[in-house]
Design an enzyme around this catalytic site. Structure first.
Site, short mmCIF file in Angstrom:
data_model
loop_
_atom_site.label_atom_id
_atom_site.label_comp_id
_atom_site.label_asym_id
_atom_site.label_seq_id
_atom_site.Cartn_x
_atom_site.Cartn_y
_atom_site.Cartn_z
N ASP A 1 2.21 -33.00 -13.84
CA ASP A 1 1.70 -32.03 -14.43
C ASP A 1 0.39 -31.37 -13.79
OD1 ASP A 1 0.92 -31.14 -16.81
OD2 ASP A 1 -0.68 -32.74 -17.24
N LYS B 1 10.18 -29.89 -19.73
CA LYS B 1 9.65 -30.55 -18.35
C LYS B 1 10.86 -31.59 -18.34
CE LYS B 1 4.79 -30.20 -18.64
NZ LYS B 1 3.55 -30.71 -18.61
N PHE C 1 -4.27 -26.06 -34.05
CA PHE C 1 -3.68 -25.63 -32.79
C PHE C 1 -2.22 -26.53 -32.66
CE2 PHE C 1 -2.55 -26.62 -28.42
CZ PHE C 1 -2.78 -25.11 -27.96
N THR D 1 4.05 -27.12 -15.51
CA THR D 1 2.82 -26.97 -16.42
C THR D 1 3.08 -25.99 -17.52
OG1 THR D 1 0.53 -26.31 -16.27
CG2 THR D 1 2.13 -25.16 -14.83
#
Lengths: 1113, 369
Positions: A397, A783, A537, A671
Site C-alpha cells: 500500500d 487490490k 465520506f 494505492t
C-alpha cells in the site's frame, strides 16, 4: 425461514415477512399503546457470552474428534489400531505411546485454553450491570440482561451488550467511546443519541419513555447498523427516527469522557457484533508444508508398494485362496506397521514446535521494535514463517505503508492563488512556491469572497472533533496551539492536517456545540454555523460534504474530495488554474483535495433534506438510497480551490525497496491515490529510477487507442527488449503504471469469453517483465483481485501483501503472506494480518533475515527428517530379505520408539531454531543472497532425491557393514556368539551416531546450545543403552536387550566397525559439500567463505589473499 | 496539560523504551529483552567445510585406517579355521543314512563318523562350533516364541507361560518348560572329536562345555525355579517340550549346568541374526605350551545325529577355529579398513589438486570485486 427457525425455534411470528430480517425491541419491555402494532413478544438469547468450545462433559469426545480430523493424527491412529488388531512385529505401545503423548499434550493445551476461556466468560457474565427498573437503578449481573432492558453505563465502563444510546450526561446527547478492544483504534469516537430521547436524563424519565426500536437482525459488520426508533407520545402518531451505526454502542467498547449514559439493549449475548466477529479466519497453509505433505503421500505410496511386493513373496501357496488373501492382507498391514516409522508422529510435532517457538524470534527482535509506538513485531500465524523466505511479489500500500501517514498541510490554492502557512515557510518550500504567484495582498471583491468561502469550507467540512479534556488517553493526535486544552481528533489524518493548516492561516475551528459549528476567524470574531447535514465520506464517492446555515440564514453546501470526483461536478470557478496547480502538486508527491461549494436556496435545501431523510429512514438498502441522495445533492458546484498535504516517506522506505529489488522480489504498489502522487512517491522510494522506462496503461491512454492495441504494443516493447538484452535483464528495467479503470477493463475481458487474445495473460506477461508496477486508483477489492491474479498465474509465485489500513485487509487476506503495519489508520490491517510490524522498514529484516533463516531451517528440518528415517527404516527393509520376510524388527522396541522421540529429536529441533548459515549482518548487507533460496530451491526434487539417496546409501552401509561383520563368525575374543539383537544394536548405534554427526556437519552456527544437544543426545543414547541393558526390567515380559549393548562394546571389532561405518557413511556428504563449494559455489557459499575476511582491514585481506592458497580459512 | 504532555515526550527521549505512551492498560514495557539468545546473537563457532579444512582430515584418516586395516587383515589371516559339513545330503556322505532315516520317535540314536585331516596344527585354545544354514532363527514368530520370565526362574511363569509361546505353551493340561518354539527346536546333535594317532588308536579330545554362554546369561538372565537343588521337584507339573527326548531337568548331571542354566540351552536361546549361523559348542583348551592344542593329523568326528534339517533344506556343519583378539576369521574388516583408508588418501590428493586450482581462482576473483 429455515435460518429463522433455527435461531428462534419458539418464535410464533414466522409467517410475517417483515420479521425475517428485522426485530422489534420494546424499550423497558413496555407494550406499545393500543392501536399500534400488536405486541408480539420475541425471544432472544440472554446476555451470556460463551466463547469456550467445550464443556466438561463433551470435552473428551469433542476434542478427540477435532484432533483426529487432522489427516496425520488419523493415519497414526489407524496404524495403532492395526497393531492392536492383528499380530504385528512391534507392540502397539511403540506407536501408541507417541500418539498418546501428542494427543494428550494437545488436549491439555486446548483444555487449559478452554478453561481460561470459561473463566473469562464467567467473569464477564457475572460482572455487575446497572439496569433501570421501575424508575430505579438496579444492580444485576451481566448475563441477566435482556433485549429491551434500559442500561446505565458510567464512565470507563465497558458496554455489556450492543446498546442504542438514548441519552447521556452531556447536554447534546453525545458520548465518547473507544473501541480499542474491538478494532484496536484507540481514538475517541463520538456516538449520538436520537434528538427526541436526549431529554430523558434521569432514571425516572428514561423509564417513562415509551418507544420501540425496529432494527435488522444481528450481523457481524461492526460499522453497519440500520434501524428505526418509534417514540409514542400521548397517543399521537408515533415519531419515527432513523438509527444508524452512530447510535449503536458496541459491546466491548468503553465509555470515555462522559459521566453516564442511558441506553437500551438491542443485541445480547452471542448475538452482539463482537461475538459474531469472534470466528477466527480461515487458516493459510504454507507452500513448504504443502510440498512436504505431497512427499508424505509419495512415501506412503512407495512404502505400500514395497510392502505389497514383500508380502506377496511370503504368501503361502498351499493355503486355500481365501485364506491366502486374508494372510496376504494381514501381512501387508504388518509391513505397513513396520515401515510406518518413515513418517513419524514426531516430525509433525517437531515442525509445529519449530514454527511455534521460532516465531518468538520475530517478536523478540529488538531491531523490529519501534520506540515511538512502543511495540515490536507481532506474529499472528506461525504457520507461514518459512514463506517469508520465498516471497516473489510484494504488494504494498502507499499511504501509511510507504509513507508516514503523518500529514502536514503544505499549501492551498484559491482560484490559482497559492497560500502557504507561515509556520513551514522554510527556505526550500518558499522558493518552490515563490515562483508562482504569492498571496495577493489586494484582493478584489470576487476573490475575497471565494477566499472567505474557501477557508470556511475547510473549517466546516470535516468530521474533526475538538478535544478539551485535561487528561487524554490514547494516541495524541492533535498538535498543540495557543489554547492549551484543544486537540483535534479525527479518524482521518488529512482532515486534522487541513484544520490545523487553517488554524495557521488564521481560521480556527473551535467546537461543535448544540449543532452549531464555531469558527474563530482572522479578526478574532466567532462565527457560528448551524450544521444541518453531514454527507459522510466514503471511498466510492471519494468526497464528503456538509450542509450548513450561516448566521445570515444562507444555506451552503461545502464539499471536499479527490479532484476526479469534484471536477466533473463543477459548473463554474477557475477550473483550469486549479487543475494545473493540483497536477503540479501531485507530481511533487503531495496529496491534493479540491474544495467546492454550492449555494442552496431554501427550496433546494428542503428538497435535499427530504431526500436525505427518506434515505436515512429507510430500513432496507439504506446505503444505496443514501448514495443516490448524495448523488443528487452534490452537483452544480462552484470550484473554490485545492489543498496540498504532504505525506512524508517512511524512514528508510527507499532503502527497503531497493533491498527487496536486489533480493529478486517484484514490488507492486497498489494505492487508491491518484497517479501523479503515487508516481512521485514511487520515484522518491526508488521503486522507479531515472533509468526506468515507464509504461503507462491508464484510462487516458486507452481512451486514445483501444485497450487491445495498447496491451499488445506494451507487450511487444517488453518482449523485444528482453530478447535483445538477453542475459543482462537487470540493466534495462521497466516500470508499469496502471489505473483501476483499465485494470477492471482487463479483468472484465475474461468474462466476455476469449476475445482476440486473453488480456489477462498479456497483462501478466507485461507485469512479470517489469521490475516495478504501480497500480493507482485502486478500490480495496481490486487490490485483492490483483493479488489473486498473480497468485493464480502459471508459476504460482508466493505473494506478500503489506498495508496498514482497512482498505488493505482484503489484499492482506488474499496474499500468501499478509503483513499489517501498526499504523495510524487503526489496527484493522494488523489484526487481519499474519504478521504485524511497526514500520515498513522492518520488512527488510523480516524477509531477508528472518524469512531466509526460517526457510533454510525448515528445509533442513524436513529433509533431515526424511533422511534420518530412511536411514532408520531401510536397514529394517533390507533385513526382511534375511529373516524370511517375517517382519522381524531389526531394532529393539525401545529403540524403535525412542529413536525419533529422544535420540535424534533435539539436535534437529535446536538446529531448526538457532541455525544461521550466514550472519545477520551479511544477509542484510547482501540482499541478493535471498535469490539463492528463491523458488523453493532447497525443497526441490533434486535436493530431495539427493537426501533420499544419501539415506539409502547410509542405510546400506549400516546394514551390510554389520552383515559382513556378523557373517558366520564371531568377533569376541572368547569365542562366544552374538545374536540378532546385537546385530540390530550395532546397526542402531552406527545409525544414531551417523545421523547426529551428519547434522553436525550441516550446522554452520555452533552455539553452546548446539554443542549441548548434539553431544548430549549421543551421550544420552549411550547412557540409555547401558541402563536399558543393564537391568532385568521386572515389568517387561522379555529381556532380549539384557547386556547386549555392553557385550557389544566389550568387543574390539565392534568398535572398529562402528568407527569405520560412520566414516564411510559421512564420506559422500563431505565430498559433495567440499566439491560443490570448490567447483561451483553458490552466492551463499561464497558469502560464507569470505566471512572471516570481512572483519579485517582491507590491506590485510589483500595480504591474506596472496598467501591464502596454503593457509587460508 | 500541555506541559505534562511535553514532559512525557522528553522522558521518552531520555529513557528509550522505559515507558511508552500506549493505552492506560499498558503497564510493563513491551520492548523485547536484549539478550543474546533472543536477538539470535549467541556467540558461535562457524565452521565451513572447505577443501582446505577437510584435506588434512582425509590424509589423517587415510594414514590411520590403512595400518589398522593391514593389522586386522594379517590377524585374520593367521587364524586357523576348519569346517566340515556333516549334513549327509548326498548319497556318498557318511551321515546320509542318518539323515534319511530320521524319525521323531526313534529310541535308538543314529550315530555316524566323519573322518578329516588337519594339515596344520591349531595352537592356543580351539573353539568348536556347530553351524546351521537356511535356519531362520530370526523369523519373527520364532524369535518372540519364548518366555523370559519363565527362564528367569519365575514360578508363576513356569506354571503359566506367556501367550507368546503358543503353540508350544502347553502340552495337554501341563505347561511346557521351557516353553516356546526356540526351546522346542533345541539343537540336540552330540559331537565328539577323536584324534587318530600314528598307530591308529583313537583318543578322545577333551571338550569343555563351560564358558560357551555369556556370563550374564548364565548367572543372571537364566535361572532355575527354586534354586538349583532338586530340579525334579521344581519342575514338577510341567511337561517337556514336544521335540525333546529328556525333560529339562535331565539335561546334564552337573547341577551347575542343568535345567535352564544348561549352557548349550542358553547358547541356543540367543537367536542368531542371520539364517546361516554358527553357535559355540565346545572349547578345546590348550594343555601345555609345548604341544599344540590340536596337532596336525587325522581326526574323526562322531555325531549322534538327532537334528533333522532335510525338511527345510538346511545344512549342518562343525567348525574348529582359533580366536584372536578380534574374534574369528573375518577378512572383511581388514579389507574394508584398507579400502576406506586408500579412498580417503586418494580423495585427499584429489582435493589438494582441486583446492589449489579453484581456490586460487576464487581468491583472485573475489579480491578485485
Amino acid at each position: 425461514m429455515v435460518l429463522c427457525n433455527v435461531l428462534f425455534p419458539d418464535c410464533t411470528c414466522m409467517g410475517e415477512e417483515i420479521w425475517l430480517d428485522s426485530r422489534t425491541v420494546y424499550i423497558g419491555h413496555k407494550e406499545p399503546p393500543p392501536g399500534a402494532e400488536a405486541y408480539i413478544p420475541q425471544r432472544y438469547p440472554d446476555n451470556r457470552i460463551v466463547s469456550s468450545k467445550y464443556t466438561s462433559w463433551n470435552f473428551i469426545p469433542k476434542n478427540l474428534f477435532e484432533q483426529f480430523r487432522r489427516i496425520a493424527n488419523f493415519y497414526f491412529l489407524a496404524i495403532f489400531l492395526v497393531q492392536l488388531i492383528i499380530d504385528t512385529p512391534t507392540s502397539p505401545v511403540t506407536s501408541g505411546l507417541p500418539l498418546f503423548f501428542v494427543i494428550t499434550v494437545t488436549a491439555i493445551k486446548q483444555g487449559y485454553e478452554d478453561w481460561l476461556r470459561h473463566k473469562a466468560d464467567c467473569s464477564i457474565n457475572e460482572c455487575p450491570v446497572d439496569v433501570v427498573q421501575q424508575g430505579k437503578v438496579v444492580r444485576t449481573q451481566s448475563h441477566k440482561l435482556r433485549v429491551g432492558d434500559i442500561v446505565m453505563v458510567r464512565e470507563d465502563e465497558t458496554f455489556p451488550c450492543d446498546l442504542i444510546l438514548l441519552s447521556s450526561s452531556r447536554h447534546d446527547g453525545t458520548c465518547y467511546v473507544t473501541t480499542a478492544s474491538l478494532d484496536g483504534e484507540s481514538s475517541h469516537k463520538t456516538y449520538y443519541a436520537v434528538q427526541d430521547t436526549v431529554a430523558f436524563r434521569t432514571e425516572r424519565e428514561v423509564d417513562s419513555l415509551h418507544a420501540t426500536i425496529e432494527c435488522e437482525q444481528p450481523q457481524p459488520d461492526l460499522y453497519k447498523f440500520v434501524g428505526r426508533i418509534n417514540i409514542y407520545k400521548d397517543r399521537e402518531e408515533p415519531l419515527a427516527r432513523p438509527l444508524g451505526a452512530e447510535n449503536l454502542l458496541l459491546r466491548g467498547a468503553t465509555l470515555k469522557n462522559t459521566q453516564h449514559i442511558y441506553a437500551v439493549a438491542v443485541y445480547t449475548g452471542m448475538e452482539t457484533k463482537m461475538a459474531l466477529n469472534y470466528q477466527s479466519k480461515s487458516q493459510k497453509r504454507s507452500a513448504v508444508e504443502n510440498s512436504f505433505n505431497l512427499r508424505l503421500k509419495d512415501t506412503v505410496l512407495t512404502a505400500s508398494v514395497k510392502n505389497h511386493l514383500l508380502s506377496n513373496s511370503t504368501s503361502l501357496v498351499c493355503l486355500p485362496f481365501l485364506l491366502q488373501v486374508i494372510r496376504a492382507f494381514t501381512d501387508f498391514l504388518a509391513f505397513m506397521v513396520l515401515f510406518n516409522y518413515i513418517i513419524p508422529v514426531s516430525m509433525y510435532v517437531t515442525v509445529e514446535m519449530q514454527k511455534f517457538l521460532g516465531s518468538y524470534f520475530i517478536t523478540w527482535d529488538e531491531e523490529m521494535f519501534d520506540e515511538e509506538l512502543g511495540e515490536g513485531a507481532l506474529v499472528n500465524t506461525s504457520d507461514l514463517n518459512e514463506e517469508l523466505g520465498q516471497v516473489e511479489y510484494v504488494f504494498t500500500d502507499k499511504t501509511g505503508t510507504l509513507t508516514e501517514n503523518n500529514m502536514e498541510f503544505i499549501e492551498c490554492c484559491v482560484d490559482g492563488n497559492v497560500y502557504i502557512p507561515h509556520a513551514i515557510c522554510n527556505g526550500q518550500i518558499l522558493s518552490a512556491a515563490s515562483s508562482i504567484d504569492m498571496i495577493d495582498s489586494s484582493p478584489g471583491g470576487y476573490r475575497r469572497e471565494h477566499e472567505d468561502l474557501f477557508f470556511r469550507a475547510l473549517c466546516l467540512c470535516h468530521t474533526v472533533q475538538v478535544k478539551e479534556e485535561e487528561t487524554v488517553d490514547g494516541i495524541k493526535r492533535g498538535i498543540h496551539q495557543g489554547r492549551p486544552t484543544s486537540f483535534y481528533i479525527s479518524s482521518s489524518p488529512d482532515e486534522v492536517a487541513l484544520v490545523e493548516g487553517m488554524k495557521r492561516l488564521g481560521y480556527t475551528y473551535l467546537r461543535l456545540k448544540d449543532n452549531y459549528m464555531e469558527i474563530l476567524n482572522k479578526d478574532d470574531e466567532i462565527e457560528r454555523f448551524e450544521l444541518l447535514h453531514v454527507l459522510n465520506f466514503d471511498s466510492v464517492r471519494r468526497r464528503m460534504s456538509v450542509i450548513v446555515r450561516s448566521s445570515s440564514g444562507e444555506c451552503l453546501l461545502f464539499c471536499k474530495g479527490a479532484d476526479s470526483s469534484i471536477f466533473p461536478r463543477v459548473v463554474s470557478g477557475k477550473v483550469e488554474q486549479v487543475k494545473a496547480r493540483v497536477e503540479q502538486n501531485a507530481v511533487e508527491g503531495l496529496r491534493t483535495l479540491c474544495v467546492a461549494y454550492r449555494r442552496l436556496s431554501e427550496s433546494e435545501y428542503k428538497e435535499a433534506r427530504r431526500h436525505l431523510n427518506e434515505a436515512q429512514l429507510a430500513l432496507q438498502d439504506r446505503e444505496q438510497r443514501l448514495a443516490q441522495a448524495y448523488d443528487t445533492i452534490e452537483k452544480d458546484f462552484v470550484l473554490l480551490g485545492a489543498t496540498a498535504v504532504e505525506d512524508r516517506l517512511q524512514e528508510k522506505a527507499a532503502d527497503t525497496i531497493e533491498s527487496l529489488h536486489k533480493a529478486g522480489m517484484k514490488v507492486w504498489v497498489l494505492t487508491g491515490d491518484k497517479m501523479e502522487t503515487a508516481a512521485a512517491t514511487c520515484y522518491a522510494s526508488k521503486l522507479f529510477r531515472r533509468s526506468t522506462q515507464i509504461l503507462e496503461l491508464t484510462k487516458k491512454r486507452t481512451e486514445e487507442q483501444s485497450l487491445h492495441d495498447v496491451l499488445f504494443e506494451l507487450s511487444r516493447t517488453v518482449l523485444r527488449q528482453r530478447s535483445i538484452s538477453g542475459l543482462s535483464v537487470d540493466c534495462l528495467d521497466f516500470g508499469l503504471i496502471i489505473d483501476g479503470a483499465t485494470l477492471s477493463a482487463i479483468l472484465k475481458s475474461k468474462q466476455e469469453g476469449a476475445g482476440p487474445g486473453n488480456y489477462r495473460e498479456i497483462f501478466l506477461e507485461i507485469g512479470r517483465n517489469c521490475s516495478a508496477v504501480l497500480c493507482c486508483r485502486m478500490a480495496p477489492l481490486q487490490k485483492a483481485q490483483i493479488v489473486k491474479l498473480i497468485k493464480a498465474s502459471k508459476e504460482h509465485p508466493i505473494t506478500l501483501a503489506i498495508g496498514d489500513g482497512a482498505n488493505d485487509v482484503s489484499m492482506i487476506l488474499e496474499a500468501h503472506v499478509g503483513i499489517g503495519i501498526m499504523g495510524k489508520e487503526g489496527r484493522q490491517a494488523a489484526r487481519n494480518s499474519d504478521y504485524a510490524i511497526p514500520k515498513f522498514k522492518h520488512l527488510k529484516k523480516m524477509l531477508l533475515v528472518h524469512g531466509h533463516y526460517y526457510y533454510i531451517r525448515i528445509a533442513e528440518l524436513v529433509q533431515y527428517f526424511f533422511y534420518k528415517n530412511v536411514c532408520f527404516i531401510f536397514p529394517q527393509f533390507l533385513y526382511q530379505f534375511f529373516c524370511g520376510f517375517s517382519q522381524q524388527p531389526l531394532y529393539d522396541t525401545a529403540y524403535l520408539t525412542l529413536y525419533n522421540i529422544s535420540f535424534t529429536s533435539l539436535p534437529i529441533l535446536l538446529y531448526s531454531l538457532v541455525e544461521q548459515h550466514i550472519t545477520t549482518e551479511r544477509l542484510k548487507r547482501d540482499p541478493s543472497l535471498y535469490k539463492d533460496i528463491a523458488k523453493n530451491s532447497l525443497l526441490r526434487w533434486p535436493v530431495f532425491i539427493y537426501w533420499t539417496c544419501l539415506g539409502v546409501f547410509d542405510a546400506v552401509v549400516f546394514f551390510f557393514g554389520a552383515y559382513f561383520l556378523f557373517d558366520n563368525t564371531t568377533f569376541t575374543s572368547n569365542g562366544q556368539m552374538f545374536g540378532n539383537w546385537t546385530f540390530g544394536t550395532l546397526v542402531f548405534t552406527v545409525l544414531v551416531f551417523t545421523v547426529t554427526l551428519k547434522l553436525a556437519l550441516d550446522t554452520h552456527h555452533w552455539t553452546w546450545i548446539n554443542h549441548f544437544v548434539i553431544w548430549g543426545s549421543l551421550l544420552f543414547y549411550v547412557i540409555f543403552s547401558l541402563l536399558w541393558g543393564g537391568i532385568i526390567w521386572p515389568f517387561l515380559n522379555y529381556q532380549r536387550m539384557y547386556y547386549v549393548f555392553m557385550q557389544m562394546l566389550s568387543s574390539g571389532p565392534a568398535w572398529l566397525s562402528i568407527i569405520l561405518l560412520i566414516t564411510v557413511s559421512l564420506l559422500p556428504d563431505v565430498i559433495k559439500k567440499v566439491l560443490c563449494r570448490a567447483v561451483c559455489p553458490t552466492a551463499t557459499e561464497r558469502a560464507q567463505s569470505t566471512r572471516p575476511c570481512l572483519t579485517v582491514e582491507p590491506s590485510t585481506i589483500f595480504m591474506l589473499s596472496q598467501s591464502s592458497s596454503r593457509m587460508s580459512f | 496539560m500541555m506541559a505534562s504532555s511535553y514532559n512525557a515526550k522528553e522522558e521518552d527521549g531520555h529513557h528509550p523504551g522505559a515507558s511508552n505512551n500506549g493505552g492506560p492498560g499498558v503497564v510493563k514495557s513491551k520492548k523485547p529483552d536484549n539478550t543474546a539468545f533472543k536477538q539470535q546473537r549467541l556467540p558461535a563457532w562457524q565452521p565451513i567445510l572447505t577443501a582446505g579444512t577437510v584435506l588434512p582430515a582425509f590424509f589423517v584418516i587415510g594414514l590411520i585406517f590403512i595400518p589398522i586395516g593391514i593389522g586386522l587383515y594379517v590377524t585374520s589371516n593367521n587364524i586357523k579355521e576348519y569346517e566340515i559339513d556333516y549334513t549327509g545330503a548326498d548319497p556318498g556322505d557318511e551321515c546320509y543314512n542318518c539323515s534319511q532315516n530320521f524319525t521323531w520317535n526313534s529310541t535308538t540314536p543314529c550315530v555316524c563318523s566323519v573322518p578329516f585331516t588337519l594339515t596344520q596344527p591349531f595352537e592356543s585354545n580351539v573353539f568348536m562350533y556347530y553351524g546351521l544354514s537356511n535356519f531362520y532363527q530370526n523369523h519373527r514368530r520364532y524369535v518372540k516364541s519364548r518366555d523370559d520370565s519363565q527362564l528367569n526362574g519365575d514360578s508363576s511363569a513356569l506354571m503359566n507361560p506367556s501367550k507368546e509361546c503358543e503353540p508350544y505353551r502347553t502340552s495337554g493340561a501341563q505347561p511346557i518348560a521351557p516353553c516356546g518354539a526356540i526351546a522346542n527346536s533345541l539343537f540336540n546333535d552330540t559331537l565328539e572329536l577323536y584324534y587318530i594317532d600314528s598307530n591308529g588308536t583313537s583318543n578322545a579330545v577333551p571338550l569343555v562345555k563351560k564358558g560357551i554362554a555369556w556370563w550374564t546369561d548364565k548367572h543372571v538372565k537364566f535361572r532355575n525355579p527354586g534354586g538349583n537343588d532338586n530340579l525334579t521337584i521344581a519342575f514338577q507339573g510341567t511337561s517337556k517340550p514336544v521335540n525333546w527326548r529328556k525333560p529339562v531337568f535331565e539335561m546334564d548331571t552337573d547341577p551347575e549346568n542343568n535345567g535352564f542354566i544348561n549352557e548349550d540351552f542358553i547358547v541356543w536361546m540367543r537367536t542368531a541374526a542371520l539364517p546361516t549361523f554358527r553357535k559355540l559348542y565346545r572349547i578345546i583348551q590348550k594343555k601345555s605350551s609345548s604341544t599344540p592344542t590340536l596337532a596336525s593329523g587325522n581326526y574323526v568326528l562322531n555325531i549322534t545325529y538327532n537334528y533333522p534339517v532335510r525338511s527345510f533344506d538346511g545344512r549342518k556343519r562343525m567348525i574348529l577355529s582359533t580366536i584372536s583378539w578380534m574374534g574369528g576369521k573375518n577378512p572383511f574388516l581388514g579389507i574394508a579398513y584398507i579400502t576406506v583408508g586408500s579412498i580417503c588418501f586418494f580423495l585427499g590428493v584429489v582435493l589438494l589438486i582441486i583446492h589449489h586450482k579453484y581456490d586460487t581462482r576464487n581468491n583472485s576473483a573475489d579480491i578485485p570485486g
